[in-house]
Design a protein around this motif. Structure first.
Motif, short mmCIF file in Angstrom:
data_model
loop_
_atom_site.label_atom_id
_atom_site.label_comp_id
_atom_site.label_asym_id
_atom_site.label_seq_id
_atom_site.Cartn_x
_atom_site.Cartn_y
_atom_site.Cartn_z
N MET A 553 -34.34 -31.20 -4.08
CA MET A 553 -35.09 -30.68 -2.94
C MET A 553 -35.21 -29.16 -3.03
SD MET A 553 -33.53 -32.95 0.20
CE MET A 553 -33.52 -34.75 0.14
N PRO A 554 -35.82 -28.64 -4.10
CA PRO A 554 -35.91 -27.19 -4.24
C PRO A 554 -36.77 -26.53 -3.16
CG PRO A 554 -37.23 -28.27 -5.91
CD PRO A 554 -36.44 -29.34 -5.24
N TRP A 555 -37.83 -27.21 -2.74
CA TRP A 555 -38.68 -26.62 -1.70
C TRP A 555 -37.91 -26.48 -0.40
CZ3 TRP A 555 -40.51 -28.05 3.12
CH2 TRP A 555 -41.53 -27.24 3.66
N GLU A 556 -37.15 -27.50 -0.03
CA GLU A 556 -36.36 -27.42 1.20
C GLU A 556 -35.32 -26.31 1.11
OE1 GLU A 556 -37.28 -30.07 -0.32
OE2 GLU A 556 -37.95 -31.62 1.08
N GLY A 557 -34.70 -26.18 -0.09
CA GLY A 557 -33.72 -25.11 -0.26
C GLY A 557 -34.35 -23.73 -0.16
N ALA A 558 -35.51 -23.56 -0.79
CA ALA A 558 -36.19 -22.27 -0.73
C ALA A 558 -36.65 -21.95 0.69
CB ALA A 558 -37.40 -22.28 -1.68
N ARG A 559 -37.08 -22.96 1.38
CA ARG A 559 -37.51 -22.76 2.77
C ARG A 559 -36.35 -22.28 3.63
NH1 ARG A 559 -42.36 -22.05 5.30
NH2 ARG A 559 -42.38 -22.94 7.38
N LEU A 560 -35.18 -22.87 3.45
CA LEU A 560 -33.99 -22.45 4.20
C LEU A 560 -33.64 -21.01 3.88
CD1 LEU A 560 -31.44 -22.87 5.90
CD2 LEU A 560 -30.39 -23.98 3.89
N ALA A 561 -33.61 -20.67 2.60
CA ALA A 561 -33.24 -19.30 2.21
C ALA A 561 -34.28 -18.30 2.70
CB ALA A 561 -33.10 -19.22 0.69
N GLY A 562 -35.56 -18.64 2.59
CA GLY A 562 -36.60 -17.73 3.04
C GLY A 562 -36.56 -17.50 4.54
N HIS A 563 -36.31 -18.56 5.29
CA HIS A 563 -36.24 -18.41 6.75
C HIS A 563 -35.03 -17.56 7.14
CE1 HIS A 563 -37.84 -19.77 10.61
NE2 HIS A 563 -36.59 -19.77 11.05
N ALA A 564 -33.92 -17.79 6.44
CA ALA A 564 -32.73 -16.98 6.73
C ALA A 564 -32.97 -15.51 6.40
CB ALA A 564 -31.54 -17.52 5.94
N ALA A 565 -33.69 -15.25 5.30
CA ALA A 565 -33.99 -13.86 4.94
C ALA A 565 -34.78 -13.16 6.04
CB ALA A 565 -34.77 -13.83 3.63
N ALA A 566 -35.68 -13.88 6.67
CA ALA A 566 -36.48 -13.29 7.74
C ALA A 566 -35.64 -12.96 8.97
CB ALA A 566 -37.61 -14.24 8.12
N HIS A 567 -34.47 -13.59 9.07
CA HIS A 567 -33.61 -13.35 10.23
C HIS A 567 -32.38 -12.52 9.87
CE1 HIS A 567 -36.00 -16.75 11.65
NE2 HIS A 567 -35.63 -16.45 12.88
N ALA A 568 -32.29 -12.08 8.61
CA ALA A 568 -31.11 -11.34 8.18
C ALA A 568 -31.08 -9.95 8.82
CB ALA A 568 -31.07 -11.23 6.66
N GLU A 569 -29.90 -9.51 9.25
CA GLU A 569 -29.75 -8.18 9.86
C GLU A 569 -29.50 -7.11 8.81
OE1 GLU A 569 -26.68 -8.48 12.73
OE2 GLU A 569 -27.82 -9.76 14.11
N GLU A 570 -28.84 -7.48 7.75
CA GLU A 570 -28.53 -6.54 6.69
C GLU A 570 -29.54 -6.68 5.55
OE1 GLU A 570 -26.20 -4.29 6.76
OE2 GLU A 570 -25.32 -4.93 8.68
N ARG A 571 -29.96 -5.49 5.04
CA ARG A 571 -30.95 -5.52 3.97
C ARG A 571 -30.42 -6.23 2.72
NH1 ARG A 571 -35.42 -3.70 1.76
NH2 ARG A 571 -35.44 -3.09 -0.43
N ARG A 572 -29.16 -6.05 2.40
CA ARG A 572 -28.63 -6.69 1.20
C ARG A 572 -28.65 -8.22 1.35
NH1 ARG A 572 -24.09 -4.52 3.75
NH2 ARG A 572 -22.53 -6.07 4.43
N ASP A 573 -28.45 -8.73 2.57
CA ASP A 573 -28.53 -10.17 2.79
C ASP A 573 -29.97 -10.65 2.65
OD1 ASP A 573 -25.83 -10.28 3.26
OD2 ASP A 573 -26.02 -10.18 5.44
N MET A 574 -30.89 -9.85 3.18
CA MET A 574 -32.30 -10.22 3.06
C MET A 574 -32.70 -10.29 1.59
SD MET A 574 -35.68 -8.13 4.27
CE MET A 574 -35.42 -6.97 2.91
#
Length: 689
Positions: A553-574
């Motif tokens: 499920m690579p698309w689902e995994g990428a979607r999760l990571a991308g959505h989390a990046a949009a909500h990350a508070e720290e630039r290094r996490d993004m």
């Protein structure tokens, strides 16, 4: 027989099977005739007529000519008249004239005499039987040979068998004598309506011939119509005493419709199977593997189903089946998080022609599903195209549902909102033609997610209730229920409904003790909840995302990571999460191509802006880079900066920077002016729907 109703069709004027037409008649005459003959004209005429009917030189010939001492001179006279060619065939105009001017009963008598002489010599009629049947000759000997020929090729070449059975009927075969086999041939080539009509008439008889085969065909047709439970009912009507070698097929139909107890009882009561042929072994392994999918160790089922598919490939048989072993093995692999294994099994089955022409569309559609799940949209669409053109007949209803779910899934993964709405409308139509069974849970799960996104859950609620009820009757087997629970988690997240999320999440957690896939999905669901609540650790999200990719499920995994990046508070996490998203899903391209998304080499993997002093990316005549054109298309679709970022795995701030640069390059003073100029620059002369 008089008139032309029984004239050999391939010899009639205007027939496409005959090289002559009405224009071939001899000029200057009102009716076909042959040139004036010399010598024994009547004997020459009889010779030419016999050869036109199908007799050959030097033998056999009709009794009036065979043994005639003057035969050589008769042949010479025909050649001298220019009516007989050196290879022993009659000149076309003469052949046409003779057959046109000879009474049909005389032609039929000669044809029957020809059949008798060929069989008396111990030869088979072969293609002659087909020619005679198509010409309208009714003869039990011709019909019997055609039927025997059809029986020999039924399992390996059902299309040829269907033609031979039809010709046997023309030759006078009784309609019900081979009804079950004719139905099998029709079903195997995908003509479900014809197969269903034949079987209906057969099963209505008090003592139908080939009853068990007729039931097999009926059950297979019901399954392809998306009504597997009706097929199981047909086997129940047959009963274990008459089941014989069809018991494994009955078990597949019963388990697929939620009656595992009935399947066990039937298998216990049915008589033992016959010889251990490749086909018998394939069917036995199929039902054994399917039964294992319901047990506490479903991981043992996949190897068994793969072996069943291998044996079916080796047998070369195209018998009627509720579901092919390859399809069951592929479904088991997909439900286990092994799409690559599913693709391998399906590829081998297609190469071997497993299940005949009728099975090809479904096997191709399942290949498309494996490609979609592995985030390969192009391969999925190629497989869909192969499925649509794989058979002369329209897709069966159950395959229409699978195709509709594929269209929905591809549009959803491509962030193509307009296409998603159109695909959903088509899916709503397909859903009305089928009922839920165990082998259709993957498409129903995809439709559940789409319905939640479009706020159309009510459209699928009844069918999904049926799916959960079916799983409950089977004891909620882990292999089949875990992916549907995951679909429920995604649907609940889209609906923003904690109440709907809780039971699915809890089921995944419980199942994680016995299922690796469930453990991965439970971690993925937990990560999604933490991201939406903005209380997450980047490392946990990345682990969950890569875990999803590892189970296909690579698309689902990428979607999760991308959505989390949009909500990350720290630039290094993004940066870390965007890099993870790009790693798992590098070819994402809502505009339709993969190269465009990766065309900008000055955009780093985290999606950060290009630093000052670095040369700009290549541009087209509009002055926009490939990345800016991509962002522009999403902007024209009405997406926000955050939605743009999630679609192509860049941060919302980066999306905003792209839009600002586009305004400067296009000389737009306002957002509305930017949209107008973008439409012109991108060739969008009308606003998108």
């Amino acid at each position: 027989m008089t008139g032309h109703d029984h004239q050999p069709e391939h010899l009639r004027p205007g027939s496409n099977d005959h090289p002559l037409t009405e224009s071939s008649a001899i000029p200057g005459t009102d009716s076909p005739s042959i040139p004036e003959l010399t010598g024994d004209s009547e004997a020459v005429r009889e010779l030419l007529l016999a050869l036109s009917v199908g007799f050959t030189l030097p033998a056999p010939l009709p009794s009036g000519l065979e043994g005639n001492e003057e035969l050589d001179s008769i042949i010479a006279a025909a050649k001298d008249a220019g009516l007989l060619l050196s290879d022993g065939s009659v000149v076309g105009t003469a052949r046409y004239a003779l057959l046109k001017g000879t009474p049909n009963d005389r032609i039929a008598a000669l044809q029957r005499e020809l059949v008798g002489k060929v069989l008396a010599e111990g030869r088979v009629l072969g293609d002659l039987a087909r020619d005679l049947a198509r010409s309208g000759l009714q003869d039990s000997r011709v019909a019997a040979e055609l039927e025997e020929s059809a029986n020999r090729v039924l399992d390996t070449d059902p299309r040829l068998a269907a033609d031979l059975y039809a010709e046997a009927l023309l030759a006078g075969n009784h309609e019900l004598a081979n009804a079950a086999r004719r139905a099998q041939a029709s079903a195997a080539i995908g003509d479900l309506d014809a197969a269903g009509r034949i079987v209906d008439r057969l099963l209505a008889l008090p003592e139908p011939p080939d009853l068990r085969l007729g039931v097999d065909v009926a059950a297979a047709v019901w399954a392809q119509r998306g009504m597997l439970a009706r097929g199981a009912d047909t086997y129940n009507w047959l009963g274990p005493d008459r089941m014989d070698g069809s018991a494994p097929l009955a078990a597949v139909a019963m388990i697929g419709s939620g009656n595992a107890v009935g399947a066990e009882e039937l298998l216990a009561a049915a008589p033992p199977s016959g010889s251990p042929t490749l086909l018998a072994v394939a069917l036995a392994l199929t039902q054994e593997g399917l039964r294992r999918t319901l047990g506490p160790a479903p991981q043992l089922a996949l190897p068994e189903l793969i072996r069943a598919s291998d044996m079916m490939n080796a047998s070369g048989a195209a018998i009627p089946l509720p579901e092919t072993p390859a399809a069951l093995a592929a479904l088991c692999a997909l439900h286990s998080g092994e799409p690559a294994v599913a693709d391998h099994v399906l590829t081998a089955a297609l190469a071997a022609g497993q299940g005949g022409d009728a099975a090809r569309p479904r096997l191709f559609l399942l290949r498309a599903w494996t490609a979609m799940q592995q985030d390969n949209a192009d391969e999925a669409r190629l497989a869909i195209n192969e499925a649509v053109k794989a058979n002369h007949w329209p897709l069966a209803p159950r395959d229409e549902l699978l195709l509709a779910a594929l269209d929905v899934g591809l549009a959803r993964r491509g962030s193509e909102v307009h296409e998603l709405v159109l695909a959903w409308d088509r899916a709503r139509e397909a859903m009305m033609h089928v009922s839920v069974d165990l082998f259709s849970l993957l498409p129903w799960g995809e439709l559940m997610i789409c319905a939640a996104r479009l706020r159309e859950t009510r459209r699928v609620s009844h069918s999904l209730d049926g799916a959960w009820e079916l799983l409950g009757r089977l004891g909620n087997p882990l292999l089949w229920s875990v992916p549907l629970h995951w679909a429920g988690v995604q649907a609940a997240l889209l609906s923003e409904s904690p109440a709907e999320l809780a039971p699915h999440a809890a089921a995944l957690v419980r199942a994680s003790e016995h299922s690796h896939l469930a453990a991965v999905l439970a971690a993925g669901g937990k990560a999604w909840v933490s991201v939406l609540a903005s209380r997450f650790e980047a490392s946990d999200v990345e682990t969950a995302a890569r875990g999803l990719a590892a189970v296909g499920m690579p698309w689902e995994g990428a979607r999760l990571a991308g959505h989390a990046a949009a909500h990350a508070e720290e630039r290094r996490d993004m940066v870390r999460l965007l890099a993870c998203a790009r790693d798992l899903h590098p070819q994402s391209a809502p505009s339709g191509g993969t190269s465009e998304r990766l065309a900008d080499p000055h955009q780093d993997v985290a999606g950060t802006p290009v630093p000052e002093g670095v040369s700009p990316s290549p541009t087209d005549p509009s002055g926009l880079s490939a990345r800016e054109r991509e962002v522009g298309r999403l902007l024209l679709e009405g997406k926000t900066y955050r939605e743009i970022g999630e679609a192509i795995y860049i941060s919302p701030r980066t999306a905003e920077h792209h839009v600002a640069r586009m305004r400067r390059r296009l000389g737009a003073d306002s957002r509305s002016e930017l949209l107008v100029r973008l439409r012109l620059a991108l060739g969008e002369v009308h606003p998108p729907p």
